[in-house]
Motif scaffolding. Structure first.
Motif, PDB file in Angstrom:
ATOM      1  N   GLU A  46     -33.934  36.353   7.293  1.00  0.00           N
ATOM      2  CA  GLU A  46     -33.396  36.243   5.941  1.00  0.00           C
ATOM      3  C   GLU A  46     -33.366  34.783   5.477  1.00  0.00           C
ATOM      4  N   VAL A  47     -32.976  33.906   6.388  1.00  0.00           N
ATOM      5  CA  VAL A  47     -32.905  32.484   6.035  1.00  0.00           C
ATOM      6  C   VAL A  47     -34.298  31.940   5.742  1.00  0.00           C
ATOM      7  N   VAL A  48     -35.258  32.249   6.607  1.00  0.00           N
ATOM      8  CA  VAL A  48     -36.622  31.765   6.439  1.00  0.00           C
ATOM      9  C   VAL A  48     -37.210  32.273   5.128  1.00  0.00           C
ATOM     10  N   ARG A  49     -37.012  33.567   4.853  1.00  0.00           N
ATOM     11  CA  ARG A  49     -37.565  34.127   3.624  1.00  0.00           C
ATOM     12  C   ARG A  49     -36.914  33.508   2.385  1.00  0.00           C
ATOM     13  N   HIS A  50     -35.607  33.257   2.468  1.00  0.00           N
ATOM     14  CA  HIS A  50     -34.905  32.658   1.335  1.00  0.00           C
ATOM     15  C   HIS A  50     -35.503  31.305   0.978  1.00  0.00           C
ATOM     16  N   TYR A  51     -35.645  30.440   1.965  1.00  0.00           N
ATOM     17  CA  TYR A  51     -36.143  29.100   1.679  1.00  0.00           C
ATOM     18  C   TYR A  51     -37.641  29.096   1.365  1.00  0.00           C
ATOM     19  N   THR A  52     -38.369  30.039   1.934  1.00  0.00           N
ATOM     20  CA  THR A  52     -39.795  30.149   1.596  1.00  0.00           C
ATOM     21  C   THR A  52     -39.963  30.564   0.141  1.00  0.00           C
ATOM     22  N   GLN A  53     -39.156  31.535  -0.298  1.00  0.00           N
ATOM     23  CA  GLN A  53     -39.228  31.978  -1.685  1.00  0.00           C
ATOM     24  C   GLN A  53     -38.799  30.878  -2.646  1.00  0.00           C
ATOM     25  N   LEU A  54     -37.803  30.093  -2.253  1.00  0.00           N
ATOM     26  CA  LEU A  54     -37.401  28.960  -3.083  1.00  0.00           C
ATOM     27  C   LEU A  54     -38.547  27.964  -3.232  1.00  0.00           C
ATOM     28  N   SER A  55     -39.218  27.683  -2.125  1.00  0.00           N
ATOM     29  CA  SER A  55     -40.311  26.705  -2.167  1.00  0.00           C
ATOM     30  C   SER A  55     -41.451  27.188  -3.040  1.00  0.00           C
ATOM     31  N   GLN A  56     -41.641  28.500  -3.109  1.00  0.00           N
ATOM     32  CA  GLN A  56     -42.738  29.052  -3.895  1.00  0.00           C
ATOM     33  C   GLN A  56     -42.470  29.000  -5.400  1.00  0.00           C
ATOM     34  N   LYS A  57     -41.238  28.702  -5.768  1.00  0.00           N
ATOM     35  CA  LYS A  57     -40.926  28.530  -7.187  1.00  0.00           C
ATOM     36  C   LYS A  57     -41.352  27.153  -7.683  1.00  0.00           C
ATOM     37  N   ASN A  58     -41.641  26.245  -6.763  1.00  0.00           N
ATOM     38  CA  ASN A  58     -42.150  24.934  -7.131  1.00  0.00           C
ATOM     39  C   ASN A  58     -43.662  25.010  -7.316  1.00  0.00           C
ATOM     40  N   PHE A  59     -44.147  24.417  -8.394  1.00  0.00           N
ATOM     41  CA  PHE A  59     -45.586  24.383  -8.627  1.00  0.00           C
ATOM     42  C   PHE A  59     -46.169  23.139  -7.971  1.00  0.00           C
ATOM     43  N   SER A  60     -47.330  23.286  -7.385  1.00  0.00           N
ATOM     44  CA  SER A  60     -47.981  22.144  -6.739  1.00  0.00           C
ATOM     45  C   SER A  60     -49.487  22.259  -6.911  1.00  0.00           C
ATOM     46  N   ILE A  61     -50.184  21.172  -6.668  1.00  0.00           N
ATOM     47  CA  ILE A  61     -51.639  21.167  -6.785  1.00  0.00           C
ATOM     48  C   ILE A  61     -52.267  22.077  -5.728  1.00  0.00           C
ATOM     49  N   ASP A  62     -51.550  22.315  -4.638  1.00  0.00           N
ATOM     50  CA  ASP A  62     -52.059  23.224  -3.619  1.00  0.00           C
ATOM     51  C   ASP A  62     -51.980  24.683  -4.073  1.00  0.00           C
ATOM     52  N   ALA A  63     -51.164  24.950  -5.107  1.00  0.00           N
ATOM     53  CA  ALA A  63     -50.992  26.321  -5.585  1.00  0.00           C
ATOM     54  C   ALA A  63     -51.838  26.630  -6.813  1.00  0.00           C
ATOM     55  N   GLY A  64     -52.148  25.621  -7.609  1.00  0.00           N
ATOM     56  CA  GLY A  64     -52.895  25.899  -8.822  1.00  0.00           C
ATOM     57  C   GLY A  64     -53.298  24.651  -9.571  1.00  0.00           C
ATOM     58  N   MET A  65     -53.893  24.871 -10.727  1.00  0.00           N
ATOM     59  CA  MET A  65     -54.513  23.808 -11.518  1.00  0.00           C
ATOM     60  C   MET A  65     -53.499  23.102 -12.426  1.00  0.00           C
ATOM     61  N   TYR A  66     -53.601  21.794 -12.496  1.00  0.00           N
ATOM     62  CA  TYR A  66     -52.847  20.990 -13.467  1.00  0.00           C
ATOM     63  C   TYR A  66     -53.818  20.592 -14.587  1.00  0.00           C
ATOM     64  N   PRO A  67     -53.814  21.277 -15.718  1.00  0.00           N
ATOM     65  CA  PRO A  67     -54.744  20.910 -16.799  1.00  0.00           C
ATOM     66  C   PRO A  67     -54.212  19.799 -17.688  1.00  0.00           C
ATOM     67  N   LEU A  68     -53.276  19.003 -17.183  1.00  0.00           N
ATOM     68  CA  LEU A  68     -52.715  17.897 -17.964  1.00  0.00           C
ATOM     69  C   LEU A  68     -53.807  16.944 -18.405  1.00  0.00           C
ATOM     70  N   GLY A  69     -53.763  16.528 -19.668  1.00  0.00           N
ATOM     71  CA  GLY A  69     -54.746  15.596 -20.169  1.00  0.00           C
ATOM     72  C   GLY A  69     -54.271  14.168 -20.072  1.00  0.00           C
ATOM     73  N   SER A  70     -55.212  13.242 -20.066  1.00  0.00           N
ATOM     74  CA  SER A  70     -54.959  11.807 -20.076  1.00  0.00           C
ATOM     75  C   SER A  70     -54.281  11.338 -18.795  1.00  0.00           C
ATOM     76  N   CYS A  71     -53.041  11.754 -18.559  1.00  0.00           N
ATOM     77  CA  CYS A  71     -52.375  11.395 -17.297  1.00  0.00           C
ATOM     78  C   CYS A  71     -52.735  12.451 -16.261  1.00  0.00           C
TER      79      CYS A  71
END
Length: 482
Positions: A46-71
């Motif tokens: 339960e503890v592992v799943r809780h913190y894993t699910q929390l971490s998955q709410k953070n977006f990262s370049i390893d999870a998907g595309m950042y189409p931000l322009g200029s910067c």
């Protein structure tokens, strides 16, 4: 080089330090739990799943595309992180004597030479700590140049399509700013420059390509005009990944430019920092570079040049954020001289592919050919159903993408700036295009769904204005006297 530095580290420790094991840290007794009453009874799963699910709410370049322009938010190759995190680098203190840090100094020298070769300018300093910092140092050099020439110049020309930090850097350096209006094609008009140019002007700050992704077609004529009037040319190199291997900045008349290593050469950005913003200059400003500079001595060794007569001086404690410099060198050397132009070629191809696929669905305010990024806006959606740029960005989160840059550049009302960079594959770009097309259709057929987005993320719409103006920076327990 790693082995050389490793052996030098040991020599340094033996010569300068007496390493001893410290006592085990003591914990304040008041911080220790005295009983387990009320302690949650949870299984490891339960503890592992809780913190894993929390971490998955953070977006990262390893999870998907950042189409931000200029910067640009781009991929940071793991092998570069691995090299930079080797303890034979990380254990090397910034104040290590030069004769014991030859490996590190040699790599810094190689990066300086690589950035000079890429830009075709005269000399480079790795000193500035970030892009805006390099920008400030560049403008300070322009000021020092005119002071040495005994010229009282107190005005900098800044286009309305330049990066937002440009006016700030000019003001912090003691200059007032004259704005240059973009023409209907999105670039600086030569007559506009002439109308604002007089004996008070010290230089011009141009972003090339500018924040619309448009190449400044008149740059050579503008540079000649500035030089004829005794003024200098600053080029904001934040969008360098659109031009790597394609242009000669010396022939464009550039006197100084900073390079955001995180935007062009893959070092971490933002929370993954610190940053790095080297400055590269023409012969006019070579003697004004900040110190110290990494130099190669006549005997082949490397050192730090601390004395430079006209130098603008030191702007930070050390002479570069070494971990970022090392990552950038790895990225440049991975391509090599023959393939370095692939960076710009693929970046421009990706952006123009997105442009061609979304033209039917979103308004493009400037029809001029663009390079590494494309700027749409919400004109179609807003007119049809009141859907705004913010709504479009929030809805895109439901499709698993980080929103593009919103409401910038300021010359485009309701701007939606998109930059895929050279590191995104076509499959991911196609998924992004499909999501944008679907959102355009939803804006017409079910606009309330878009206006109330996001629906599938951890939080719905936050009060972003209040969060910026009245942030709560402390945690407190509800009903607590604190």
């Amino acid at each position: 080089l790693l082995e050389k530095t490793h052996s030098q580290n040991h020599e340094m420790y033996n010569e300068y330090t007496d390493v001893s094991v410290s006592e085990e840290p003591k914990i304040d007794p008041s911080m220790l739990r005295q009983s387990f009453e009320g302690f949650p009874q949870l299984s490891e799963f339960e503890v592992v799943r809780h913190y894993t699910q929390l971490s998955q709410k953070n977006f990262s370049i390893d999870a998907g595309m950042y189409p931000l322009g200029s910067c640009t938010m781009k991929y940071n190759p793991k092998i570069n992180d691995l090299v930079a995190s080797d303890d034979r680098w990380t254990q090397l203190h910034p104040y290590t004597p030069e004769h014991l840090s030859q490996g590190a100094l040699s790599l810094m020298y190689l990066l300086q030479e690589a950035l000079v070769a890429i830009t075709k300018l005269r000399a480079c300093s790795l000193h500035p700590a970030a892009g805006a910092h390099g920008e400030l140092v560049g403008v300070k050099m322009i000021r020092a140049y005119h002071e040495k020439m005994n010229q009282k110049r107190d005005v900098i020309l800044v286009p309305d399509s330049a990066h937002g930090t440009n006016p700030a850097s000019a003001a912090l350096s003691g200059f007032s700013v004259r704005e240059l209006k973009s023409n209907a094609q999105g670039f600086i008009d030569l007559e506009e420059v002439r109308s604002k140019l007089d004996e008070r002007v010290a230089g011009i700050m141009m972003t090339v390509p500018n924040t619309l992704g448009v190449f400044e077609q008149n740059i050579r004529d503008i540079s000649s005009l500035m030089h004829d009037h005794g003024a200098l040319v600053y080029c904001d190199g934040a969008n360098l990944n659109a031009l790597v291997g394609q242009v000669d900045f010396s022939k464009m008349g550039v006197d100084v430019m900073h390079i955001n290593l995180h935007k062009t050469f893959s070092t971490p950005h933002g929370g993954g920092g610190p940053g790095a913003g080297p400055v590269v200059v023409s012969e006019r400003l070579e003697s004004f570079l900040p110190k110290p500079l990494v130099i190669k001595n006549a005997d082949g060794s490397y050192g730090l040049e601390q004395s430079r007569e006209s130098s603008v001086g030191r702007y930070r404690s050390f002479y570069g954020n070494f971990g970022m410099l090392l990552r950038a060198l790895c990225y440049i050397y991975a391509f090599g001289c023959e393939k370095i132009s692939m960076i710009s070629e693929v970046a421009v191809l990706n952006a123009n592919y997105i442009r061609s696929q979304l033209l039917e669905y979103y308004h493009l305010p400037y029809q001029t050919a663009t390079l590494h990024e494309v700027v749409f806006n919400d004109k179609i959606q807003n007119k049809e159903s009141g859907v705004t740029t913010l709504d479009l960005a929030k809805r895109l989160m439901d499709f698993g993408f980080h929103p593009p840059t919103m409401y910038f550049p300021l010359v485009v009302h309701g701007a939606l700036m998109i930059e895929p960079t050279e590191t995104e594959p076509k499959t991911q770009i196609d998924e992004f295009i499909a999501a944008m097309i679907e959102i355009a259709k939803e804006s017409k057929e079910s606009p309330e769904k878009v206006k109330s987005a996001p629906h599938n993320v951890g939080f719905s719409r936050l009060d972003e204005t209040r969060a910026a103006r009245k942030p709560i920076l402390t945690w407190f327990e509800e009903n607590s006297e604190k």
